[in-house]
Design a protein around this motif. Structure first.
Motif, PDB file in Angstrom:
ATOM      1  N   SER A 284       0.806  -1.217   0.000  1.00 32.04           N
ATOM      2  CA  SER A 284       0.000   0.000   0.000  1.00 32.04           C
ATOM      3  C   SER A 284       0.843   1.273   0.000  1.00 32.04           C
ATOM      4  CB  SER A 284      -0.928   0.009   1.217  1.00 32.04           C
ATOM      5  OG  SER A 284      -0.168  -0.053   2.404  1.00 32.04           O
TER       6      SER A 284
ATOM      7  N   LYS B  99      -9.340  -0.015  -2.823  1.00 36.09           N
ATOM      8  CA  LYS B  99      -7.915  -0.273  -2.609  1.00 36.09           C
ATOM      9  C   LYS B  99      -7.509  -1.638  -3.180  1.00 36.09           C
ATOM     10  CE  LYS B  99      -4.385  -0.336   1.027  1.00 36.09           C
ATOM     11  NZ  LYS B  99      -3.788  -1.625   0.646  1.00 36.09           N
TER      12      LYS B  99
ATOM     13  N   ALA C 166      -5.577   5.353  -2.066  1.00 35.98           N
ATOM     14  CA  ALA C 166      -5.350   4.176  -2.908  1.00 35.98           C
ATOM     15  C   ALA C 166      -6.279   4.211  -4.123  1.00 35.98           C
ATOM     16  CB  ALA C 166      -5.553   2.890  -2.102  1.00 35.98           C
TER      17      ALA C 166
END
Length: 335
Positions: free
Chosen positions: A29, A122, A142
């Motif tokens: 991430s 995401k 994201a």
């Protein structure tokens, strides 16, 4: 260092470099996603875009889908699939999961609510699918790009308009909000509160949630009328709720006591510009659907192998009786 040792060291360094590059489509991430990713095959490619819409009960959202469809028709490489979440977060999550399973080339989403849609957005992004978020936001960053109006600014402009133009001597306002959990609701509320500070005599005496829908706005306004004998302005977070409030006031003969202000200004016969032109609404503020801009961004990413800005903010403008007819004719020349 002998040649054998040097060779081993070079091999180790090469292995570390390769490991750092990563060999799967997943990413952590905290790694930035390359925008011109594996999806970009250039002008000779064919691309499937998944559009996940929060609902199509709101005219604004149907117009957004229509604008995406019209813009995509001009890009021969694009096929767009549409899914309607019908204001159901779980269904919208399932819609996006389905698109991921189908291995679409790009996701466009206008989230029903921010928090419940954040994880699945995401997930798509982490799997290398470019994601364009329209109108309503998700939490975090994201996604590839966000396209929308500045809802705090729109609310602030509406508040200043009420404080300075509509109620210069002060008065009572009721506010009909959009769906709780949708970012434009909080931002339009926040901006309006800031805007009316220009006139301390303007007071918000009651609020209610109309969930962006005309019928619910009308029902909520019916209750607000019974509880508030003096209302000078109704500020609704979109035009359908403002129109619903007008109908509720008209049903009890009080529509002439107050002004009605909305947001969206769709250039369609049932939209806010016509409502201003015909005198039901005093004003509305334009809120672009972002559809044309979304397809332009998708083309830049998929066909041109280019990059886009993380945030694209589209402007607003006031529509009142002085410019409604002219702007409607410009935006909808077919009538």
């Amino acid at each position: 260092m002998n040649k054998h040792t040097m060779s081993l060291a070079a091999t180790a360094v090469a292995a570390l470099v390769l490991a750092g590059c990563g060999t799967t489509s997943e990413r952590t991430s905290d790694e930035p996603q390359a925008q011109n990713s594996k999806q970009c095959k250039g002008a000779d490619g064919k691309y499937v875009i998944g559009m996940s819409q929060a609902n199509v009960a709101e005219p604004y959202r149907q117009r957004m889908d229509d604008d995406i469809k019209a813009a995509a028709a001009e890009v021969p490489q694009f096929e767009v699939k549409f899914a309607d979440a019908a204001q159901d977060n779980a269904k919208q999550v399932a819609d996006v999961e389905n698109y991921i399973t189908q291995q679409i080339d790009l996701l466009i989403i206008s989230p029903n609510e921010a928090k419940p849609l954040t994880a699945v957005v995401k997930k798509a992004y982490d799997q290398g699918i470019p994601v364009l978020v329209l109108d309503r936001k998700v939490e975090g960053d994201a996604y590839t790009g966000f396209i929308g109006g500045d809802n705090v600014q729109i609310g602030t402009e509406a508040g200043k308009y009420v404080a300075e133009k509509v109620l210069p001597n002060g008065g009572n306002v009721v506010e009909i909000k959009g769906l709780a959990g949708a970012t434009p609701q909080a931002e339009r509320n926040q901006g309006f509160a800031t805007g009316i500070k220009a006139n301390p005599k303007v007071k918000v005496v009651a609020t209610a949630s109309g969930d962006w829908l005309r019928e619910k706005g009308q029902a909520q306004m019916d209750a607000l009328l019974k509880a508030n004998p003096k209302i000078d302005v109704v500020y609704a977070h979109n035009d359908p709720m403002a129109e619903g409030a007008y109908l509720a006031a008209k049903a009890v003969g009080r529509e002439k006591e107050m002004k009605f202000i909305g947001i969206d200004a769709l250039p369609i016969p049932s939209g806010g510009i016509k409502a201003v032109e015909q005198g039901r609404l005093t004003a509305t503020f334009t809120y672009p659907t972002n559809g044309k801009e979304a397809i332009a961004a998708a083309k830049k990413l998929l066909v041109d192998c280019g990059t886009i800005e993380k945030t694209q903010t589209l402007p607003t403008r006031l529509i009142d009786k002085t410019n409604a007819a002219q702007i409607y004719a410009q935006e909808n020349p077919t009538g």
